[in-house]
Scaffold this active site. Sequence first.
Site, PDB file in Angstrom:
ATOM      1  N   THR A  12       1.307  -1.198  -0.128  1.00 49.77           N
ATOM      2  CA  THR A  12       0.039  -0.247   0.036  1.00 49.77           C
ATOM      3  C   THR A  12       1.070   1.381   0.274  1.00 49.77           C
ATOM      4  OG1 THR A  12      -1.809  -1.205   1.211  1.00 49.77           O
ATOM      5  CG2 THR A  12      -1.703   1.580   1.411  1.00 49.77           C
ATOM      6  N   SER A  54       1.148  -7.211  -1.244  1.00 51.32           N
ATOM      7  CA  SER A  54       1.985  -8.459  -1.139  1.00 51.32           C
ATOM      8  C   SER A  54       1.003  -9.523  -0.698  1.00 51.32           C
ATOM      9  CB  SER A  54       2.063  -7.830   0.512  1.00 51.32           C
ATOM     10  OG  SER A  54       1.265  -8.304   1.957  1.00 51.32           O
ATOM     11  N   THR A  85       1.754  -4.553   3.725  1.00 53.23           N
ATOM     12  CA  THR A  85       1.311  -4.974   5.332  1.00 53.23           C
ATOM     13  C   THR A  85       0.571  -6.717   5.428  1.00 53.23           C
ATOM     14  OG1 THR A  85      -1.261  -4.372   5.660  1.00 53.23           O
ATOM     15  CG2 THR A  85       0.477  -3.072   6.418  1.00 53.23           C
ATOM     16  N   ASP A  86      -0.161  -6.895   4.477  1.00 48.59           N
ATOM     17  CA  ASP A  86      -1.152  -8.410   4.753  1.00 48.59           C
ATOM     18  C   ASP A  86      -0.090  -9.986   5.049  1.00 48.59           C
ATOM     19  OD1 ASP A  86      -3.426  -6.580   4.119  1.00 48.59           O
ATOM     20  OD2 ASP A  86      -3.691  -7.650   2.230  1.00 48.59           O
TER      21      ASP A  86
HETATM   22  N1  ASP Z   1      -3.352  -5.203   0.109  1.00 50.12           N
HETATM   23  C1  ASP Z   1      -1.665  -4.500   1.153  1.00 50.12           C
HETATM   24  C2  ASP Z   1      -0.487  -5.500   0.484  1.00 50.12           C
HETATM   25  O1  ASP Z   1      -0.473  -6.216   1.410  1.00 50.12           O
HETATM   26  C3  ASP Z   1      -2.248  -4.163   2.173  1.00 50.12           C
HETATM   27  C4  ASP Z   1      -0.975  -2.827   2.949  1.00 50.12           C
HETATM   28  O2  ASP Z   1      -0.198  -3.135   2.388  1.00 50.12           O
HETATM   29  O3  ASP Z   1      -1.116  -2.500   4.004  1.00 50.12           O
HETATM   30  O4  ASP Z   1       0.731  -5.580  -0.197  1.00 50.12           O
END
Ligand code: ASP
Length: 330
Positions: A12, A54, A85-86
């Site tokens: 993100t 991710s 973050t995922d």
């Molecule tokens: N879908 C995103 C990822 O993990 C979520 C994030 O980065 O917060 O790449």
Amino acid sequence: MKKILLIGTGGTIASDVTSDGLVPELTTEQLLAHIPAISEICEVDCVQLLNLDSTNMTPEHWLMMARCLRQHYARYDGFVITHGTDTMAYTAAALSYLVQSSPKPIILTGAQKPIGFDSTDSKVNLIDAFRCASEDLPGVSIVFNNKVILGTRARKTRSKSFQAFSSINYPHLGVLRDGVLLRYIRQDCGAAPVFYDALNTKVALLKLTPGVDRAQADFLLERNDALIIESFGVGGLPEHGGFYDCVREWMDAGKLIVLTTQVPSEGSDLGVYHVGYRLKRDLGVLEAYDMTTEAVVAKLMWILGQTQDRAWAERLFYTPIAKDILWPVD
Ligand code: ASP
């Protein structure tokens, strides 16, 4: 001034709005352009290793990150990896096994809102990550929402708010207050890191639901070398549905089986209830104790990448690495 390498992998933090939803598109240089104040903290070079959501991250990407760290290790004082973050907690755990005892900081960070948004956590997370990478903070950690979390202890526990990560069964390593790192715990490290370059990805995870029988476990064990069973409470298996025979047969066939809990905090203790006691005493299954499931997945892949010897694998499983397991193991 410290020299830090920024390794971009997407997420993100590096995402832009498209008609099909957020997509990681920004380069590491574009990320840095949003935080000009960084030049007062450290010197930064950039590597654009990946640009992925991710959700699309695989163990092959963990190996790429470890190789990138190895390739550049001697020339930098610390490393910042921007990441979605995922699955960041899985990557942090995997890097804790692939790059052990690092005296230099290896910091993962990301954000819940893209860096181009007015209300974003990207900038503070990125600046905090560079501050930590410029400090004496050995080993792999996640810096997020002003907290420093050990790489083997992180879990994403909130899907939307800025406090996305928790430290599971272990205190925070430190916090950042007004841009100053207050360190509570200093990680042990060696004089030089130990790098590994192999993972066996044949590790499966089964979350128990009430009424489940052995068929799902059989399916996964036929196709994998290790199975982690997230059971209930402090741990055990249903006494119906053939689970005990299942575990015995597959362990006899050489598979590793680890019992853990789906309860978020405090870990397993198989010896407490009859439903778990026999598994431990008679069948000798492994148990995760206070380890996170993310760390168990990555540790088993790392262990089975080194050895197929059952006794050696079991010994490695209970050997604490980067404080991943603290439970007194007999
Ligand atoms: N879908 C995103 C990822 O993990 C979520 C994030 O980065 O917060 O790449």
